[in-house]
Scaffold this active site. Structure first.
Site, mmCIF file in Angstrom:
data_model
loop_
_atom_site.group_PDB
_atom_site.id
_atom_site.type_symbol
_atom_site.label_atom_id
_atom_site.label_comp_id
_atom_site.label_asym_id
_atom_site.label_seq_id
_atom_site.Cartn_x
_atom_site.Cartn_y
_atom_site.Cartn_z
ATOM 1 N N GLY A 181 2.636 -0.260 -6.177
ATOM 2 C CA GLY A 181 1.439 -0.339 -7.009
ATOM 3 C C GLY A 181 1.589 0.334 -8.359
ATOM 4 O O GLY A 181 1.118 -0.182 -9.381
ATOM 5 N N VAL A 184 -5.127 5.298 -5.831
ATOM 6 C CA VAL A 184 -5.519 3.888 -5.902
ATOM 7 C C VAL A 184 -4.312 3.092 -6.374
ATOM 8 O O VAL A 184 -3.694 3.443 -7.393
ATOM 9 C CB VAL A 184 -6.702 3.687 -6.879
ATOM 10 C CG1 VAL A 184 -7.028 2.208 -7.018
ATOM 11 C CG2 VAL A 184 -7.927 4.461 -6.398
ATOM 12 N N GLY A 185 -3.966 2.031 -5.640
ATOM 13 C CA GLY A 185 -2.839 1.186 -6.028
ATOM 14 C C GLY A 185 -3.294 0.000 -6.856
ATOM 15 O O GLY A 185 -4.397 -0.032 -7.409
ATOM 16 N N ASP A 186 -2.425 -1.002 -6.922
ATOM 17 C CA ASP A 186 -2.732 -2.193 -7.721
ATOM 18 C C ASP A 186 -3.708 -3.144 -7.027
ATOM 19 O O ASP A 186 -4.423 -3.902 -7.688
ATOM 20 C CB ASP A 186 -1.437 -2.973 -7.991
ATOM 21 C CG ASP A 186 -0.780 -3.412 -6.672
ATOM 22 O OD1 ASP A 186 -0.420 -2.522 -5.873
ATOM 23 O OD2 ASP A 186 -0.653 -4.630 -6.430
ATOM 24 N N THR A 218 1.324 -5.310 2.941
ATOM 25 C CA THR A 218 0.092 -5.635 2.206
ATOM 26 C C THR A 218 -0.172 -7.125 2.342
ATOM 27 O O THR A 218 0.772 -7.919 2.359
ATOM 28 C CB THR A 218 0.267 -5.274 0.718
ATOM 29 O OG1 THR A 218 0.276 -3.857 0.600
ATOM 30 C CG2 THR A 218 -0.843 -5.846 -0.164
HETATM 31 N N1 ASP Z 1 0.803 -2.777 -3.530
HETATM 32 C C1 ASP Z 1 0.411 -1.853 -2.491
HETATM 33 C C2 ASP Z 1 0.012 -0.546 -3.128
HETATM 34 O O1 ASP Z 1 0.740 -0.047 -3.970
HETATM 35 C C3 ASP Z 1 1.469 -1.577 -1.477
HETATM 36 C C4 ASP Z 1 2.293 -2.748 -1.006
HETATM 37 O O2 ASP Z 1 2.079 -3.869 -1.433
HETATM 38 O O3 ASP Z 1 3.199 -2.537 -0.177
HETATM 39 O O4 ASP Z 1 -0.988 0.018 -2.745
#
Ligand code: ASP
Length: 254
Positions: A175, A150-152, A121
């Site tokens: 997330g 949906v992630g963070d 990410t």
């Molecule tokens: N934070 C991202 C999500 O959960 C994934 C990641 O950072 O690897 O969508």
């Protein structure tokens, strides 16, 4: 861009676009894939001077969702658009549309097939000559996710936050855990309370233990301090300021 007097917003958008275009990272081209083998992208951006924010989730036909998120912030009355609605808005804005397959790499497909997580990410934080802070984050999410997850990263206060009085923050990691502790806003608040940037980053990341996940974050303070922390083994990062530039990978400070 910043050295030439550009804005923090222009700089973070440009930095994240470069990383989205690079297939090495889990954003834009090279995104982690859903269980159905498709790429569904999330991104957000925030202006610390005005607290304006824009984000998109589950978009599948744009290579640079960070730009779409900025358009939501600047060209719509909304903060967040998702799925088909976000894509219709992007088309109306004249942003280039790509086939979903263009975002899918052989490496991401291999990760899906072997149940390996695609890391990478991307995020950027900056302060400009006006003292404006800005943050942006972009991701394909987690490998094997349900379509529609949906992630963070597109959630303001979770994966991204910027407030000129506190800090600009961008997060990466699981997330589902980051959302539960609203990690980006928490880190910014700790800087706002007077903590050193590294101490704030470390304390914020340590709250993740309760939520059962690993994460990392980068931040910049109103005084221009660049800081980061992570509970994963590594977190790639690079920086440039008036008097230094560099990059790192492992758990050192330099
Ligand atoms: N934070 C991202 C999500 O959960 C994934 C990641 O950072 O690897 O969508």
């Amino acid at each position: 861009m910043l050295k030439q007097g550009g804005t923090a917003l222009d700089a973070i958008e440009a930095a994240v676009r470069l990383l989205e275009d690079d297939p090495v990272f889990n954003a834009g081209i090279g995104s982690a894939l859903t269980r159905e083998g498709t790429a569904e992208l999330d991104a957000s951006v925030m202006n610390g001077a005005t607290l304006a924010a824009g984000s998109v989730a589950c978009v599948s036909c744009f290579q640079n969702p960070v730009t779409l998120a900025r358009r939501v912030m600047e060209q719509s009355p909304h903060v967040m658009l998702v799925g088909q609605g976000a894509e219709a808005f992007g088309r109306a804005q004249g942003l280039p549309v790509v086939a979903n397959e263009r975002l899918v790499t052989a490496a991401a497909r291999r990760d899906l097939e072997t149940h390996r997580r695609s890391f990478g990410t991307v995020g950027a934080v900056a302060i400009d000559g006006q003292g404006t802070l800005a943050a942006a984050t972009s991701t394909g999410g987690t490998t094997g996710k349900w379509p529609g997850r949906v992630g963070d990263s597109p959630l303001i206060g979770c994966g991204t936050y910027a407030d000129d009085k506190k800090a600009a923050v961008s997060c990466t990691g699981l997330g589902e855990a980051i959302i539960r502790v609203t990690l980006a806003r928490h880190a910014a608040d700790l800087v706002g309370l007077g903590l050193d940037g590294f101490e704030a980053a470390r304390q914020a990341v340590s709250t993740l233990q309760r939520a059962g996940g690993d994460a990392g974050l980068i931040l910049v303070t109103p005084a221009g301090q660049l800081a980061w922390a992570f509970s994963t083994q590594r977190m790639s990062r690079a920086w440039v300021s008036d008097d230094s530039e560099g990059s790192g990978f492992g758990p050192d400070r330099a």
